[in-house]
Scaffold this motif. Structure first.
Motif, PDB file in Angstrom:
ATOM      1  N   ALA A  65      -6.757   1.812  -0.794  1.00  0.00           N
ATOM      2  CA  ALA A  65      -6.188   2.246   0.487  1.00  0.00           C
ATOM      3  C   ALA A  65      -6.282   1.101   1.497  1.00  0.00           C
ATOM      4  O   ALA A  65      -7.379   0.676   1.865  1.00  0.00           O
ATOM      5  CB  ALA A  65      -6.924   3.472   1.012  1.00  0.00           C
ATOM      6  N   LYS A  66      -5.139   0.629   1.990  1.00  0.00           N
ATOM      7  CA  LYS A  66      -5.105  -0.493   2.921  1.00  0.00           C
ATOM      8  C   LYS A  66      -5.865  -0.176   4.198  1.00  0.00           C
ATOM      9  O   LYS A  66      -6.532  -1.039   4.766  1.00  0.00           O
ATOM     10  CB  LYS A  66      -3.654  -0.849   3.246  1.00  0.00           C
ATOM     11  N   ALA A  98      -8.386   1.971   4.595  1.00  0.00           N
ATOM     12  CA  ALA A  98      -9.628   2.701   4.348  1.00  0.00           C
ATOM     13  C   ALA A  98     -10.624   2.492   5.482  1.00  0.00           C
ATOM     14  O   ALA A  98     -11.304   3.424   5.902  1.00  0.00           O
ATOM     15  CB  ALA A  98     -10.248   2.272   3.016  1.00  0.00           C
ATOM     16  N   GLU A  99     -10.728   1.265   5.959  1.00  0.00           N
ATOM     17  CA  GLU A  99     -11.558   0.989   7.138  1.00  0.00           C
ATOM     18  C   GLU A  99     -10.640   0.514   8.241  1.00  0.00           C
ATOM     19  O   GLU A  99     -10.025  -0.547   8.134  1.00  0.00           O
ATOM     20  CB  GLU A  99     -12.632  -0.047   6.841  1.00  0.00           C
ATOM     21  N   ILE A 119     -15.073   5.804  -0.812  1.00  0.00           N
ATOM     22  CA  ILE A 119     -14.022   5.113  -0.078  1.00  0.00           C
ATOM     23  C   ILE A 119     -13.030   4.561  -1.091  1.00  0.00           C
ATOM     24  O   ILE A 119     -13.411   3.771  -1.961  1.00  0.00           O
ATOM     25  CB  ILE A 119     -14.596   3.992   0.794  1.00  0.00           C
ATOM     26  N   PRO A 120     -11.769   4.974  -1.044  1.00  0.00           N
ATOM     27  CA  PRO A 120     -10.785   4.516  -2.037  1.00  0.00           C
ATOM     28  C   PRO A 120     -10.541   3.023  -1.938  1.00  0.00           C
ATOM     29  O   PRO A 120     -10.299   2.492  -0.847  1.00  0.00           O
ATOM     30  CB  PRO A 120      -9.526   5.326  -1.685  1.00  0.00           C
ATOM     31  N   ILE A 150     -12.877   5.748   9.309  1.00  0.00           N
ATOM     32  CA  ILE A 150     -13.061   5.418   7.907  1.00  0.00           C
ATOM     33  C   ILE A 150     -12.425   6.508   7.045  1.00  0.00           C
ATOM     34  O   ILE A 150     -12.736   7.690   7.207  1.00  0.00           O
ATOM     35  CB  ILE A 150     -14.551   5.281   7.547  1.00  0.00           C
ATOM     36  N   PHE A 151     -11.542   6.125   6.160  1.00  0.00           N
ATOM     37  CA  PHE A 151     -10.848   7.047   5.275  1.00  0.00           C
ATOM     38  C   PHE A 151     -11.637   7.193   3.977  1.00  0.00           C
ATOM     39  O   PHE A 151     -11.910   6.207   3.291  1.00  0.00           O
ATOM     40  CB  PHE A 151      -9.427   6.514   5.014  1.00  0.00           C
ATOM     41  N   VAL A 152     -12.026   8.424   3.650  1.00  0.00           N
ATOM     42  CA  VAL A 152     -12.785   8.679   2.422  1.00  0.00           C
ATOM     43  C   VAL A 152     -12.138   9.813   1.643  1.00  0.00           C
ATOM     44  O   VAL A 152     -11.413  10.642   2.188  1.00  0.00           O
ATOM     45  CB  VAL A 152     -14.267   9.030   2.718  1.00  0.00           C
ATOM     46  N   GLU A 153     -12.413   9.838   0.347  1.00  0.00           N
ATOM     47  CA  GLU A 153     -11.934  10.903  -0.535  1.00  0.00           C
ATOM     48  C   GLU A 153     -13.107  11.733  -1.034  1.00  0.00           C
ATOM     49  O   GLU A 153     -14.172  11.184  -1.372  1.00  0.00           O
ATOM     50  CB  GLU A 153     -11.174  10.328  -1.721  1.00  0.00           C
ATOM     51  N   ALA A 190     -18.723   1.641   6.984  1.00  0.00           N
ATOM     52  CA  ALA A 190     -18.408   2.421   5.789  1.00  0.00           C
ATOM     53  C   ALA A 190     -19.622   3.217   5.318  1.00  0.00           C
ATOM     54  O   ALA A 190     -19.519   4.399   4.960  1.00  0.00           O
ATOM     55  CB  ALA A 190     -17.907   1.500   4.680  1.00  0.00           C
TER      56      ALA A 190
END
Length: 228
Positions: free
Chosen positions: A130-131, A133-134, A126-127, A152-155, A109
């Motif tokens: 969000a299930k 996110a990683e 990183i939200p 990795i999901f980021v906003e 992350a």
């Protein structure tokens, strides 16, 4: 020099020659011959490529960053941040997500937030709700190499002054020529299709994500039509 650099494009690059390389010249990868027994007990062998860059005590080579640009005041909806980068092995400019290797002592992350800022200048978070996110540890091409990646999901908050055009301060390494751009999420598939038609190569992570979104749309429509 800065003005000249700003006019350079990944599409200006080209492969000038290809030749075999001795193993002792390799800096980033190595080849391995693997001996193993198949389920019947028969001895077999396999050729594999391996990275030489995995950080000590890490089980993951790299991160890919699914960066969503979001401005709640905009009518355009959320967009995905993508990049254009020339990749010599395919002799094409590829459409990719921001990505990079994980440094020593760094978790995925943290690596994602750092890489995004270095390559694009964007500041992301990183939200927490969000299930995915990683993501999973994903093996890029397990029949060929042991390389793996975590997505990795980021906003990116586009109302943050640091994320405004003109305030972005990328810190790319020497030799990196990366163009960042965004595509509205609701039109991702169509725009990638056009980019492929224009001669760009679509990175597997980007293509799989776009295809997954289309599959999800279809089956959501099917589920929504079920009798209650």
């Amino acid at each position: 020099m800065a003005d000249k650099m700003s006019t350079l494009s990944p599409r200006d690059a080209k492969v000038t020659s290809i030749e075999p390389m001795n193993l002792d010249q390799a800096r980033w990868i190595t080849l391995k011959k693997i001996s193993y027994k198949d389920p019947s007990g028969k001895e077999r062998s396999w050729e594999s490529a391996e990275r030489q860059t995995r950080a000590k005590n890490s089980t993951v080579d790299a991160v890919g960053v699914v960066a969503i640009l979001h401005d709640p005041k905009s009518s355009k909806g959320p967009s995905m941040l993508l990049q254009k980068q020339f990749r010599p092995p395919v002799d094409k400019v590829t459409i990719e997500v921001p990505s990079g290797l994980i440094d020593e002592g760094e978790d995925p992350a943290t690596a994602a937030i750092r890489e995004l800022k270095e390559e694009t200048g964007y500041i992301a978070t990183i939200p927490g709700d969000a299930k995915a996110a990683e993501g999973f540890v994903m093996f890029n091409d397990p029949g060929f190499c042991n390389t793996n990646t975590k997505m990795i999901f980021v906003e990116v908050d586009m109302t943050d002054p640091r994320n405004q055009e003109g305030n972005l301060k990328p810190e790319m390494e020497e030799g990196e020529y990366i163009e960042s751009f965004s595509i509205p999420l609701d039109n991702l598939w169509n725009e990638l299709e056009q980019l492929e038609n224009d001669g760009y190569a679509i990175d597997a992570r980007v293509g799989t994500l776009a295809q997954g979104m289309e599959v999800a749309k279809k089956w959501k429509q099917v589920l929504d039509k079920r009798p209650s």
